[in-house]
Enzyme design. Structure first.
Site, PDB file in Angstrom:
ATOM      1  N   CYS A  74     -39.766  -9.530 -31.804  1.00 31.42           N
ATOM      2  CA  CYS A  74     -40.574  -9.335 -33.001  1.00 31.42           C
ATOM      3  C   CYS A  74     -40.932 -10.706 -33.554  1.00 31.42           C
ATOM      4  CB  CYS A  74     -39.757  -8.534 -34.025  1.00 31.42           C
ATOM      5  SG  CYS A  74     -40.515  -8.358 -35.651  1.00 31.42           S
ATOM      6  N   CYS A 183     -48.128 -10.788 -32.721  1.00 29.77           N
ATOM      7  CA  CYS A 183     -47.239  -9.667 -33.043  1.00 29.77           C
ATOM      8  C   CYS A 183     -47.007  -8.910 -31.747  1.00 29.77           C
ATOM      9  CB  CYS A 183     -47.871  -8.759 -34.095  1.00 29.77           C
ATOM     10  SG  CYS A 183     -46.957  -7.215 -34.392  1.00 29.77           S
TER      11      CYS A 183
END
Length: 259
Positions: A74, A183
């Site tokens: 992440c 992302c």
């Protein structure tokens, strides 16, 4: 050195499976445990303190499953919490950062775009990385709304198409020649993104580099599995398991668990 314990990965949701795929492809004999904290997604709109707290919770769950290495799959958790995680836990951590460096070094126009969450773009680590490339203009775009749509299984929805057009057209007008996906959810949007971007704009993400770094650290200090059979993959989510299962093309069992 051999070590048959699993590789642990966590993300704010289903997006980090794009990182898991790269690791699984490079290290097919390794067992893996993937944690999708979809209940708390997106991390990008949370405070640094909340992101650290959630990252610690995820790490401890994976350590309780005997993970030998933790992949923070992440961007937002990496850029906001990995320093604290490394200080607190005695296990190697692999982070994921936006691939600014390869984009900046290869950009002929010295203009690159980055599509990322607010938490990543506001982080100290992101700014430290960006400042190393003063001769490159970086067009930053927060991907408001993209992660929730992916988490709800609405990758191909009209709203997703509308948002992508709005975010990418600004970058096209700025004359970028590289688009950095900042992302781990966003690689699942590449087919739609390619329909919007001109052919000369290259798309780059961090997945392959993260997999190579994971293998390097395992070889140097932790140990690879000595099993010749294909590694087992376990997936946990604290939200609707169907979304994660669909992202994985229904090839793996997804366990619903409140962690």
């Amino acid at each position: 050195m051999t070590n048959n314990n699993p590789i642990g990965l966590f993300d704010s949701g289903v997006g980090g499976t794009s990182i898991w795929r790269e690791i699984h492809d490079l290290l097919p004999n390794e067992d893996t445990i993937y944690l999708a904290d979809s209940k708390n997604a997106p991390y990008g709109q949370r405070s640094k303190e909340e992101i650290i707290e959630l990252s610690c919770k995820n790490t401890e769950y994976l350590l309780n499953q005997n993970s030998k290495i933790i992949v923070v799959a992440c961007n937002t958790a990496t850029t906001n919490a990995i320093k604290e995680l490394r200080a607190k836990y005695d296990v190697p951590f692999i982070g994921i950062e936006p691939a600014i460096k390869p984009a900046a070094l290869n950009s002929e126009k010295h203009v690159i775009g980055i599509l990322a969450t607010q938490g990543t773009l506001n982080s100290e680590l992101f700014h430290q990385t960006a400042e190393k490339f003063q001769d490159t203009k970086i067009i930053e775009q927060i991907g408001h709304g993209l992660v929730p749509l992916i988490e709800n299984g609405e990758i191909h929805s009209p709203e997703m198409n509308r948002l992508l057009h709005a975010y990418l057209e600004t970058m096209i007008e700025a004359n970028i020649d590289y688009l950095v996906l900042g992302c781990s959810h966003y690689p699942y949007l590449i087919p739609q993104i390619k329909k919007i971007l001109p052919n000369h704009i290259k798309i780059i993400d961090s997945g392959e580099a993260v997999a190579r770094q994971t293998k390097k650290v395992l070889l140097e200090s932790v140990g690879l599995s000595n099993d010749t059979k294909k590694g087992k993959a376990i997936f946990y989510t604290n939200a609707n398991p169907k979304v994660l299962s669909n992202i994985l093309n229904n090839k793996y069992e997804v366990k619903s668990k409140d962690f």
